[in-house]
Design a protein around this motif. Structure first.
Motif, PDB file in Angstrom:
ATOM      1  N   ASP A  68       0.847  -1.196   0.000  1.00 18.34           N
ATOM      2  CA  ASP A  68       0.000   0.000   0.000  1.00 18.34           C
ATOM      3  C   ASP A  68       0.879   1.241   0.000  1.00 18.34           C
ATOM      4  OD1 ASP A  68       0.812  -0.471   2.713  1.00 18.34           O
ATOM      5  OD2 ASP A  68      -0.764   0.886   3.398  1.00 18.34           O
ATOM      6  N   HIS A 138      -6.810  -2.129  11.097  1.00 11.67           N
ATOM      7  CA  HIS A 138      -6.565  -2.065   9.655  1.00 11.67           C
ATOM      8  C   HIS A 138      -5.344  -2.905   9.306  1.00 11.67           C
ATOM      9  CE1 HIS A 138      -3.247   0.906  10.239  1.00 11.67           C
ATOM     10  NE2 HIS A 138      -2.874   0.522   9.030  1.00 11.67           N
ATOM     11  N   LEU A 142      -6.338  -0.954   4.152  1.00  6.52           N
ATOM     12  CA  LEU A 142      -7.733  -1.365   4.318  1.00  6.52           C
ATOM     13  C   LEU A 142      -8.169  -0.870   5.692  1.00  6.52           C
ATOM     14  CD1 LEU A 142      -7.138  -4.984   2.973  1.00  6.52           C
ATOM     15  CD2 LEU A 142      -8.209  -3.099   1.704  1.00  6.52           C
ATOM     16  N   ALA A 146     -13.624   2.756   5.510  1.00  2.27           N
ATOM     17  CA  ALA A 146     -13.060   3.688   4.539  1.00  2.27           C
ATOM     18  C   ALA A 146     -13.881   3.704   3.258  1.00  2.27           C
ATOM     19  CB  ALA A 146     -11.620   3.293   4.225  1.00  2.27           C
ATOM     20  N   GLY A 148     -14.264   3.083  -0.349  1.00  2.00           N
ATOM     21  CA  GLY A 148     -13.575   2.141  -1.234  1.00  2.00           C
ATOM     22  C   GLY A 148     -13.273   0.806  -0.577  1.00  2.00           C
ATOM     23  N   LEU A 149     -13.552   0.683   0.734  1.00  2.23           N
ATOM     24  CA  LEU A 149     -13.193  -0.554   1.453  1.00  2.23           C
ATOM     25  C   LEU A 149     -14.013  -1.755   0.975  1.00  2.23           C
ATOM     26  CD1 LEU A 149     -11.591  -2.024   3.687  1.00  2.23           C
ATOM     27  CD2 LEU A 149     -13.386  -1.355   5.295  1.00  2.23           C
ATOM     28  N   ALA A 152     -12.650  -3.059  -2.165  1.00  2.00           N
ATOM     29  CA  ALA A 152     -11.323  -3.661  -1.982  1.00  2.00           C
ATOM     30  C   ALA A 152     -11.407  -5.035  -1.322  1.00  2.00           C
ATOM     31  CB  ALA A 152     -10.438  -2.733  -1.157  1.00  2.00           C
ATOM     32  N   SER A 162      -6.711  -0.939  -5.290  1.00  2.62           N
ATOM     33  CA  SER A 162      -7.908  -0.152  -4.994  1.00  2.62           C
ATOM     34  C   SER A 162      -7.529   1.178  -4.371  1.00  2.62           C
ATOM     35  CB  SER A 162      -8.804  -0.905  -4.004  1.00  2.62           C
ATOM     36  OG  SER A 162     -10.048  -1.222  -4.586  1.00  2.62           O
ATOM     37  N   ILE A 164      -8.317   4.124  -1.914  1.00  5.08           N
ATOM     38  CA  ILE A 164      -9.001   4.154  -0.609  1.00  5.08           C
ATOM     39  C   ILE A 164      -8.925   5.573  -0.050  1.00  5.08           C
ATOM     40  CG2 ILE A 164      -8.661   3.496   1.832  1.00  5.08           C
ATOM     41  CD1 ILE A 164      -9.822   1.139   0.560  1.00  5.08           C
ATOM     42  N   THR A 182      -5.818  -5.199  -2.945  1.00  4.18           N
ATOM     43  CA  THR A 182      -7.138  -5.703  -2.555  1.00  4.18           C
ATOM     44  C   THR A 182      -6.986  -7.038  -1.816  1.00  4.18           C
ATOM     45  OG1 THR A 182      -7.338  -6.919  -4.622  1.00  4.18           O
ATOM     46  CG2 THR A 182      -8.210  -4.652  -4.604  1.00  4.18           C
TER      47      THR A 182
END
Length: 236
Positions: A68, A138, A142, A146, A148-149, A152, A162, A164, A182
């Motif tokens: 990430d 988290h 992720l 969030a 977009g979670l 994902a 993804s 986020i 993801t």
């Protein structure tokens, strides 16, 4: 259920995790001529990366790729890419290739397609994936509830990356715009390693095992998926 490797001190953990990663990367190279190493940022894995960087592996055949990233320039103190360059990509590991996530787009949402294309070129299955966990439950980027979670974590999605937007907290700091692998991407790793230290995170980990709400504690999506083995490394 995750396999637990608990140690009496952090130095033992560092040596054990570096040894395990080295063996698994070596195995990947033996099987397919190359290996892919998915790496997370943060102070907890830093000594592992520094130890691993000294190991005499065929690093030229290894690609490290970020798990990430904050959507910031490499010159920013929060850049995971800069952190990995300064910790892992040293000594013998300077010969490895590093794939970052931040690209030229002004937002993570706009940069998602380019990031996806870059990660789609990585050979799969990935060999090793190192994850951390925050006190909020988290992992990767992720983050609980969030934006977009849900996408994902969608088990039916074939996406690898993804965008986020996390809810700002003491854990996220001000950089809430992120790119993350993801759940689908993480589960394409042969060896998933969750690295945690300290009593507080041990408590959070146990809480994650007890509940089922993945939006509340996204690390549950890794711990409870049942498809791929997960090894949890912990030391006080």
């Amino acid at each position: 259920m995750a396999e637990e490797k608990f140690f009496t001190d952090r130095e033992r953990l560092v040596q054990a995790l570096a040894y395990d990663c080295a063996c698994e990367l070596q195995q990947g190279i033996k099987e397919s001529g190359q290996a892919t190493f998915l790496v997370s940022g943060g102070s907890t894995p830093e000594p592992v990366y520094r130890e691993l960087s000294k190991r005499p592996l065929p690093w030229a055949q290894i690609t490290a790729a970020l798990v990430d990233e904050r959507w910031v320039e490499k010159s920013h103190s929060g850049s995971n890419q800069a952190f990995i360059e300064n910790s892992l990509m040293q000594n013998n590991a300077a010969e490895a290739t590093l794939l970052g996530m931040k690209n030229t787009h002004s937002s993570a949402v706009e940069g998602e397609a380019d990031c996806e294309r870059a990660y789609d070129e990585l050979p799969r299955p990935f060999d090793v994936c190192i994850l951390g966990m925050g006190n909020d439950g988290h992992t990767a980027s992720l983050f609980p509830h969030a934006q977009g979670l849900a996408e994902a974590l969608n088990p039916d999605s074939d996406k690898l990356c993804s965008a986020i937007t996390a809810q700002q907290s003491a854990v996220t700091g001000t950089n809430t715009e992120r790119m993350t692998l993801t759940l689908n991407a993480i589960l394409q790793a042969k060896n998933i390693k969750l690295l945690i230290t300290g009593e507080e995170k041990l408590k959070v980990y146990r809480e994650a095992l007890l509940g089922s709400d993945e939006m509340e504690m996204p690390v549950r999506s890794i711990l409870k998926q049942g498809l791929k083995p997960v090894t949890v490394y912990w030391a006080p």
